[in-house]
Design a protein around this motif. Structure first.
Motif, PDB file in Angstrom:
ATOM      1  N   ASN A 164       0.137  -4.602  -4.376  1.00 25.13           N
ATOM      2  CA  ASN A 164       0.248  -5.656  -3.355  1.00 25.13           C
ATOM      3  C   ASN A 164       0.102  -5.013  -1.982  1.00 25.13           C
ATOM      4  O   ASN A 164       1.085  -4.841  -1.259  1.00 25.13           O
ATOM      5  CB  ASN A 164       1.591  -6.384  -3.459  1.00 25.13           C
ATOM      6  N   PRO A 165      -1.107  -4.620  -1.612  1.00 26.38           N
ATOM      7  CA  PRO A 165      -1.320  -3.877  -0.370  1.00 26.38           C
ATOM      8  C   PRO A 165      -0.852  -4.649   0.857  1.00 26.38           C
ATOM      9  O   PRO A 165      -0.984  -5.869   0.920  1.00 26.38           O
ATOM     10  CB  PRO A 165      -2.842  -3.666  -0.342  1.00 26.38           C
ATOM     11  N   PRO A 166      -0.270  -3.936   1.831  1.00 26.57           N
ATOM     12  CA  PRO A 166       0.331  -4.597   2.994  1.00 26.57           C
ATOM     13  C   PRO A 166      -0.653  -5.338   3.874  1.00 26.57           C
ATOM     14  O   PRO A 166      -0.262  -6.292   4.556  1.00 26.57           O
ATOM     15  CB  PRO A 166       0.974  -3.426   3.751  1.00 26.57           C
ATOM     16  N   LYS A 198       2.437   2.601  -7.774  1.00 25.09           N
ATOM     17  CA  LYS A 198       1.735   1.753  -8.754  1.00 25.09           C
ATOM     18  C   LYS A 198       0.225   1.949  -8.708  1.00 25.09           C
ATOM     19  O   LYS A 198      -0.545   0.980  -8.849  1.00 25.09           O
ATOM     20  CB  LYS A 198       2.101   0.280  -8.535  1.00 25.09           C
ATOM     21  N   ILE A 199      -0.200   3.197  -8.543  1.00 24.56           N
ATOM     22  CA  ILE A 199      -1.644   3.441  -8.477  1.00 24.56           C
ATOM     23  C   ILE A 199      -2.299   3.315  -9.843  1.00 24.56           C
ATOM     24  O   ILE A 199      -3.528   3.369  -9.942  1.00 24.56           O
ATOM     25  CB  ILE A 199      -1.945   4.829  -7.871  1.00 24.56           C
ATOM     26  N   ASP A 200      -1.497   3.141 -10.901  1.00 28.76           N
ATOM     27  CA  ASP A 200      -2.102   2.929 -12.216  1.00 28.76           C
ATOM     28  C   ASP A 200      -2.789   1.568 -12.292  1.00 28.76           C
ATOM     29  O   ASP A 200      -3.513   1.285 -13.249  1.00 28.76           O
ATOM     30  CB  ASP A 200      -1.051   3.044 -13.321  1.00 28.76           C
ATOM     31  N   THR A 201      -2.549   0.715 -11.277  1.00 29.61           N
ATOM     32  CA  THR A 201      -3.247  -0.567 -11.247  1.00 29.61           C
ATOM     33  C   THR A 201      -4.702  -0.394 -10.841  1.00 29.61           C
ATOM     34  O   THR A 201      -5.489  -1.322 -10.962  1.00 29.61           O
ATOM     35  CB  THR A 201      -2.560  -1.534 -10.260  1.00 29.61           C
ATOM     36  N   ILE A 202      -5.045   0.787 -10.359  1.00 31.55           N
ATOM     37  CA  ILE A 202      -6.430   1.090 -10.002  1.00 31.55           C
ATOM     38  C   ILE A 202      -7.137   1.629 -11.241  1.00 31.55           C
ATOM     39  O   ILE A 202      -6.734   2.653 -11.806  1.00 31.55           O
ATOM     40  CB  ILE A 202      -6.503   2.115  -8.859  1.00 31.55           C
ATOM     41  N   VAL A 203      -8.176   0.968 -11.678  1.00 28.34           N
ATOM     42  CA  VAL A 203      -8.815   1.262 -12.956  1.00 28.34           C
ATOM     43  C   VAL A 203      -9.296   2.705 -13.050  1.00 28.34           C
ATOM     44  O   VAL A 203      -9.171   3.361 -14.089  1.00 28.34           O
ATOM     45  CB  VAL A 203     -10.002   0.300 -13.196  1.00 28.34           C
ATOM     46  N   THR A 204      -9.826   3.236 -11.966  1.00 26.03           N
ATOM     47  CA  THR A 204     -10.436   4.568 -12.015  1.00 26.03           C
ATOM     48  C   THR A 204      -9.447   5.687 -12.289  1.00 26.03           C
ATOM     49  O   THR A 204      -9.841   6.785 -12.681  1.00 26.03           O
ATOM     50  CB  THR A 204     -11.162   4.872 -10.684  1.00 26.03           C
TER      51      THR A 204
END
Length: 294
Positions: A164-166, A198-204
């Motif tokens: 949820n980026p600011p 929560k960078i695991d939400t980034i697919v790469t």
């Protein structure tokens, strides 16, 4: 990552460095009163603020830690200032840093800026219960009347939910709060870092966390988050907490310790700005590598 390989050897190197860390280790005659550097954690509800401390302690201790309650309610669980220390796995002694967890940046019930000011200056003790309408007073039993430089906050860590980026979710009210607090920090020359969780939400990087520093998606998000806080991109630390796992992979351990080391280095940067004050407090003058006691 300083050319580290993501393996057990590099992990052991980082863990040893953190366990041996001493504030301003290069300053001969450093005062014993600076036993710890103090890191203030700030963030919105469910950003991963408390989970980060639990992850740090889990990695250092080698077992799951749930000492800090994680935010899963509609409002912040942190109603008081909680100061956490971590014991080393091998030394069983407290490591030389403390993490200060305070109530979140909320839309309607955020922390009072005067309380933040008192925390930054070292006036607020562990366990102080916040009152939104009334900031801490000098008569409060948790008010430290004469704080030393070792009681101050030496680094502020803004914890941001990467899912949820600011730049999308931060309201004008919360953004205004952040800017007001940053003015207090800037006036005290306190370094500020951003922990992007929560960078695991980034697919790469979901399947291979070791690619986090080479992912274009992570770099783009880093730049956007940094811009929303008005800070340089290099102040953003990507992070994956132990939120949904009972055990930490080598990659999570490496990333956790690397980020912790960067935080400790930022705290040292703060102390270097006040080297003259530190030496004056101990009546010591460095000369040719020797200590002269006055």
């Amino acid at each position: 990552m300083d050319d580290y390989e993501w393996n057990e050897t590099s992990l052991e190197h980082l863990l040893t460095e953190i366990e041996k860390y001493t504030p301003l280790a290069e300053l001969r005659g450093r005062p014993k009163k600076i036993r710890y550097v103090n890191v203030l954690l700030m963030g919105r509800i469910a950003s991963g603020k408390s989970s980060f401390f639990n992850t740090v302690e889990s990695v250092i201790k080698g077992r799951l830690s749930i000492r800090s309650r994680t935010d899963c309610a509609a409002s912040s669980l942190a109603k008081s200032l909680d100061v956490y220390k971590v014991k080393g796995r091998r030394t069983f002694r407290h490591l030389r840093f403390r993490m200060l967890d305070c109530r979140c940046l909320e839309e309607d019930q955020s922390i009072n800026s005067r309380d933040v000011e008192a925390i930054l200056d070292g006036h607020v003790m562990d366990g102080y219960v916040f009152n939104q309408g009334t900031p801490i007073s000098k008569d409060n039993s948790k008010f430290r009347k004469d704080p030393s430089i070792g009681d101050r906050v030496h680094c502020v860590l803004f914890v941001v939910d990467g899912s949820n980026p600011p730049e999308i979710t931060m309201s004008q009210n919360v953004e205004k709060q952040v800017k007001e607090l940053q003015e207090l920090m800037n006036g005290r020359r306190i370094p500020q870092l951003i922990l992007l969780t929560k960078i695991d939400t980034i697919v790469t990087v979901k399947e291979d966390l070791s690619k986090v520093f080479h992912s274009r998606s992570v770099l783009e998000m880093r730049d956007k988050v940094a811009m929303s806080f008005g800070l340089p991109s290099y102040t953003v630390l990507p992070m994956q907490n132990l939120a949904n796992s009972r055990t930490a992979s080598t990659e999570i351990k490496m990333l956790t310790l690397y980020n912790l080391r960067q935080i400790l280095r930022a705290a040292d940067d703060y102390l270097e700005n006040f080297e003259d004050e530190i030496l004056a407090d101990t009546n010591q003058i460095p000369c040719c590598g020797l200590q002269l006691h006055i």
